[in-house]
Motif scaffolding. Structure first.
Motif, PDB file in Angstrom:
ATOM      1  N   GLY A  97      45.376  52.539   7.555  1.00 46.49           N
ATOM      2  CA  GLY A  97      45.046  53.644   8.446  1.00 46.49           C
ATOM      3  C   GLY A  97      43.551  53.849   8.572  1.00 46.49           C
ATOM      4  N   ASN A  98      42.778  52.897   8.085  1.00 43.12           N
ATOM      5  CA  ASN A  98      41.328  53.056   7.992  1.00 43.12           C
ATOM      6  C   ASN A  98      40.641  53.300   9.327  1.00 43.12           C
ATOM      7  N   HIS A  99      41.157  52.741  10.396  1.00 37.48           N
ATOM      8  CA  HIS A  99      40.510  52.856  11.712  1.00 37.48           C
ATOM      9  C   HIS A  99      41.142  53.945  12.579  1.00 37.48           C
ATOM     10  N   PHE A 100      41.813  54.906  11.940  1.00 42.61           N
ATOM     11  CA  PHE A 100      42.551  55.911  12.693  1.00 42.61           C
ATOM     12  C   PHE A 100      42.129  57.323  12.291  1.00 42.61           C
ATOM     13  N   LEU A 101      42.422  58.253  13.180  1.00 39.44           N
ATOM     14  CA  LEU A 101      42.306  59.678  12.906  1.00 39.44           C
ATOM     15  C   LEU A 101      43.638  60.339  13.248  1.00 39.44           C
ATOM     16  N   ARG A 102      44.003  61.382  12.494  1.00 39.54           N
ATOM     17  CA  ARG A 102      45.219  62.136  12.800  1.00 39.54           C
ATOM     18  C   ARG A 102      44.837  63.498  13.360  1.00 39.54           C
ATOM     19  N   MET A 103      45.414  63.824  14.517  1.00 42.29           N
ATOM     20  CA  MET A 103      45.113  65.083  15.193  1.00 42.29           C
ATOM     21  C   MET A 103      46.356  65.955  15.283  1.00 42.29           C
ATOM     22  N   ASN A 104      46.227  67.212  14.873  1.00 45.46           N
ATOM     23  CA  ASN A 104      47.300  68.198  14.961  1.00 45.46           C
ATOM     24  C   ASN A 104      47.164  68.943  16.289  1.00 45.46           C
ATOM     25  N   ILE A 105      48.180  68.819  17.155  1.00 42.89           N
ATOM     26  CA  ILE A 105      48.116  69.440  18.478  1.00 42.89           C
ATOM     27  C   ILE A 105      49.015  70.670  18.591  1.00 42.89           C
ATOM     28  N   LYS A 120      37.594  50.810  17.889  1.00 42.41           N
ATOM     29  CA  LYS A 120      36.444  50.394  18.704  1.00 42.41           C
ATOM     30  C   LYS A 120      35.214  51.258  18.473  1.00 42.41           C
ATOM     31  N   LEU A 121      35.343  52.297  17.646  1.00 43.06           N
ATOM     32  CA  LEU A 121      34.191  53.123  17.318  1.00 43.06           C
ATOM     33  C   LEU A 121      33.398  52.473  16.192  1.00 43.06           C
ATOM     34  N   PRO A 122      32.087  52.741  16.097  1.00 48.01           N
ATOM     35  CA  PRO A 122      31.250  52.061  15.101  1.00 48.01           C
ATOM     36  C   PRO A 122      31.501  52.511  13.663  1.00 48.01           C
ATOM     37  N   THR A 166      42.815  75.791  22.860  1.00 47.05           N
ATOM     38  CA  THR A 166      42.282  75.225  21.622  1.00 47.05           C
ATOM     39  C   THR A 166      42.302  73.712  21.677  1.00 47.05           C
ATOM     40  N   LEU A 167      43.383  73.158  22.205  1.00 47.84           N
ATOM     41  CA  LEU A 167      43.498  71.709  22.333  1.00 47.84           C
ATOM     42  C   LEU A 167      42.387  71.148  23.211  1.00 47.84           C
ATOM     43  N   ILE A 168      42.128  71.792  24.350  1.00 47.27           N
ATOM     44  CA  ILE A 168      41.071  71.327  25.251  1.00 47.27           C
ATOM     45  C   ILE A 168      39.714  71.389  24.564  1.00 47.27           C
ATOM     46  N   ASP A 169      39.474  72.439  23.789  1.00 46.00           N
ATOM     47  CA  ASP A 169      38.236  72.550  23.021  1.00 46.00           C
ATOM     48  C   ASP A 169      38.083  71.350  22.090  1.00 46.00           C
ATOM     49  N   GLY A 170      39.138  71.008  21.393  1.00 48.43           N
ATOM     50  CA  GLY A 170      39.091  69.874  20.484  1.00 48.43           C
ATOM     51  C   GLY A 170      38.839  68.564  21.207  1.00 48.43           C
ATOM     52  N   LEU A 171      39.499  68.371  22.328  1.00 43.88           N
ATOM     53  CA  LEU A 171      39.309  67.139  23.098  1.00 43.88           C
ATOM     54  C   LEU A 171      37.899  67.047  23.654  1.00 43.88           C
ATOM     55  N   ASP A 172      37.359  68.159  24.098  1.00 45.06           N
ATOM     56  CA  ASP A 172      35.977  68.163  24.607  1.00 45.06           C
ATOM     57  C   ASP A 172      34.983  67.802  23.502  1.00 45.06           C
ATOM     58  N   ARG A 173      35.240  68.275  22.300  1.00 44.54           N
ATOM     59  CA  ARG A 173      34.362  67.933  21.172  1.00 44.54           C
ATOM     60  C   ARG A 173      34.456  66.444  20.853  1.00 44.54           C
ATOM     61  N   LEU A 174      35.671  65.902  20.926  1.00 43.33           N
ATOM     62  CA  LEU A 174      35.841  64.480  20.676  1.00 43.33           C
ATOM     63  C   LEU A 174      35.144  63.657  21.764  1.00 43.33           C
ATOM     64  N   LYS A 175      35.236  64.114  22.989  1.00 43.95           N
ATOM     65  CA  LYS A 175      34.553  63.435  24.107  1.00 43.95           C
ATOM     66  C   LYS A 175      33.047  63.447  23.910  1.00 43.95           C
ATOM     67  N   LYS A 176      32.493  64.580  23.501  1.00 43.19           N
ATOM     68  CA  LYS A 176      31.051  64.676  23.268  1.00 43.19           C
ATOM     69  C   LYS A 176      30.627  63.732  22.159  1.00 43.19           C
ATOM     70  N   TYR A 177      31.426  63.673  21.103  1.00 44.55           N
ATOM     71  CA  TYR A 177      31.096  62.787  19.996  1.00 44.55           C
ATOM     72  C   TYR A 177      31.039  61.333  20.452  1.00 44.55           C
ATOM     73  N   CYS A 178      32.040  60.913  21.211  1.00 46.44           N
ATOM     74  CA  CYS A 178      32.070  59.536  21.699  1.00 46.44           C
ATOM     75  C   CYS A 178      30.920  59.260  22.667  1.00 46.44           C
ATOM     76  N   SER A 179      30.605  60.251  23.479  1.00 47.02           N
ATOM     77  CA  SER A 179      29.510  60.110  24.425  1.00 47.02           C
ATOM     78  C   SER A 179      28.174  59.935  23.699  1.00 47.02           C
ATOM     79  N   ASP A 180      27.985  60.697  22.640  1.00 50.29           N
ATOM     80  CA  ASP A 180      26.752  60.582  21.865  1.00 50.29           C
ATOM     81  C   ASP A 180      26.646  59.235  21.167  1.00 50.29           C
ATOM     82  N   LEU A 181      27.804  58.597  20.907  1.00 51.91           N
ATOM     83  CA  LEU A 181      27.808  57.254  20.317  1.00 51.91           C
ATOM     84  C   LEU A 181      27.696  56.161  21.383  1.00 51.91           C
TER      85      LEU A 181
END
Length: 387
Positions: free
Chosen positions: A356-364, A326-328, A370-385
């Motif tokens: 796998g073109n519409h997917f991302l793989r995340m190592n947790i 669902k991302l652009p 560290t995980l929360i930092d990564g999720l917050d960055r992903l949230k910011k990215y989606c918010s900016d979009l």
């Protein structure tokens, strides 16, 4: 918990492939963990180092027994000593076996999306990839058995590489699925390499089924690759085992890894594996619980804050498969844009196959902070979009 998985360990400046990144970038891509391995393993390596002589190393009975006992106790599968061979890694084992068991231009079946290095093991050896694409529906993956039989029935198909549990989607194949794969491969004279590198990293109360344990058919047509490297974070030590019950098949694999000179251990590979399987059980159980808690953290975060991303259901590995359809943006463009704008470095799903073109793989496999930092960055990215 007895063991510490919360402390953030600085890995920069340690020649880490994963952490060879720009300042303020957060790598959550390649499959190694940001935890120290079990103290019992560190102690074994230190004891070996203190001896001070690092000559040629043999494979002692303790190494064979460590593998045999671990699989018997955890998975109710009893291997025999003469089935096992040391190899410097799962990928060298797969590549050598592909080269020995097939001839140029023959076809090797893989089930995509799947670990991208499988492509290298096939294509670099002059063989052809044949994709049995997994069916994706309602955030879950299943096997297209009609298509699989069609691919296996091709006279040029002589080998299949199975990923069990499956990377990147985190699927544990059940006994019925594995039996059906085995029966089809036997029907068409296809040998199975089963990559079971992630088998020890399952959700609590979940367990995988070794492919070779399912039936006599699966046992006799299989080459199984196993190792403590993923579960105990030992990838840099270059240690693994190949299990081949069938005598004639075992002889061919043995010739393959010895011809390619990947059958001799370094001075630490044996001691580390023995310590992992004989002294690391408690650490492994706590690790699995910690990773499961991390997974639940991601599930909750995605549900609350990332409405345009879906988390694919999984039961194994510390790798999460994120549906970003669902991302652009998509493919490498999406992964590169995310990294450039937020510093979050995830794997582009296209690397694991076109589906796998519409997917991302995340190592947790990292501390919670560290995980929360990564999720917050992903949230910011989606918010900016505006997603």
């Amino acid at each position: 918990m007895k063991y510490d998985f919360d402390t953030v360990i600085n890995r920069t400046g340690t020649n880490s492939l994963k952490w060879d990144v720009k300042e303020n970038e957060l790598p959550m891509w390649v499959a190694d963990m940001d935890f120290k391995t079990a103290p019992e393993i560190i102690s074994a390596i230190q004891n070996r180092a203190e001896h001070g002589i690092f000559g040629y190393t043999i494979i002692p009975d303790e190494w064979y027994n460590a593998y045999i006992d671990h699989w018997k106790n955890r998975y109710s599968y009893t291997m025999q000593k003469n089935w096992l061979m040391f190899c410097t890694g799962v990928i060298p084992a797969i590549s050598s076996t592909v080269r020995k068991l097939t001839t140029p231009a023959e076809k090797v079946v893989i089930q995509t999306p799947v670990y991208n290095i499988f492509y290298n093991c096939i294509l670099n050896n002059g063989r052809n990839v044949l994709e049995n694409k997994l069916i994706y529906n309602d955030s879950k993956y299943t096997i297209d058995f009609d298509d699989l039989e069609n691919k296996l029935s091709d006279p040029q198909t002589t080998l299949m590489i199975l990923c069990n549990p499956q990377n990147p989607v985190g699927k544990i194949w059940n006994k019925d699925e594995l039996a059906k794969i085995g029966d089809l491969c036997h029907k068409y004279g296809v040998t199975v390499i089963s990559d079971e590198i992630h088998c020890d990293i399952t959700d609590p109360n979940c367990s995988y089924t070794p492919f070779a344990s399912v039936s006599d058919v699966c046992r006799d047509i299989s080459v199984t690759c196993i190792t403590p490297t993923k579960a105990f974070n030992l990838a840099g030590l270059q240690t693994s085992a190949i299990c081949v019950p069938n005598k004639k098949l075992r002889q061919r694999v043995n010739r393959a890894i010895n011809t390619d000179e990947v059958a001799e251990p370094n001075s630490f590979a044996i001691d580390a594996a023995i310590a992992a399987f004989t002294k690391g059980e408690a650490w492994l159980d706590e690790l699995k619980q910690y990773l499961f808690d991390n997974k639940k953290t991601v599930e909750d975060f995605v549900s609350k804050h990332l409405s345009h991303i879906k988390l694919v259901s999984s039961q194994a590995t510390y790798l999460l498969w994120l549906d970003c359809s669902k991302l652009p943006l998509e493919g490498k463009e999406l992964a590169n844009d995310l990294r450039e704008k937020t510093g979050l470095y995830l794997s582009a799903g296209i690397s694991y196959g076109a589906n796998g073109n519409h997917f991302l793989r995340m190592n947790i496999a990292c501390p919670k902070s560290t995980l929360i930092d990564g999720l917050d960055r992903l949230k910011k990215y989606c918010s900016d979009l505006n997603c």
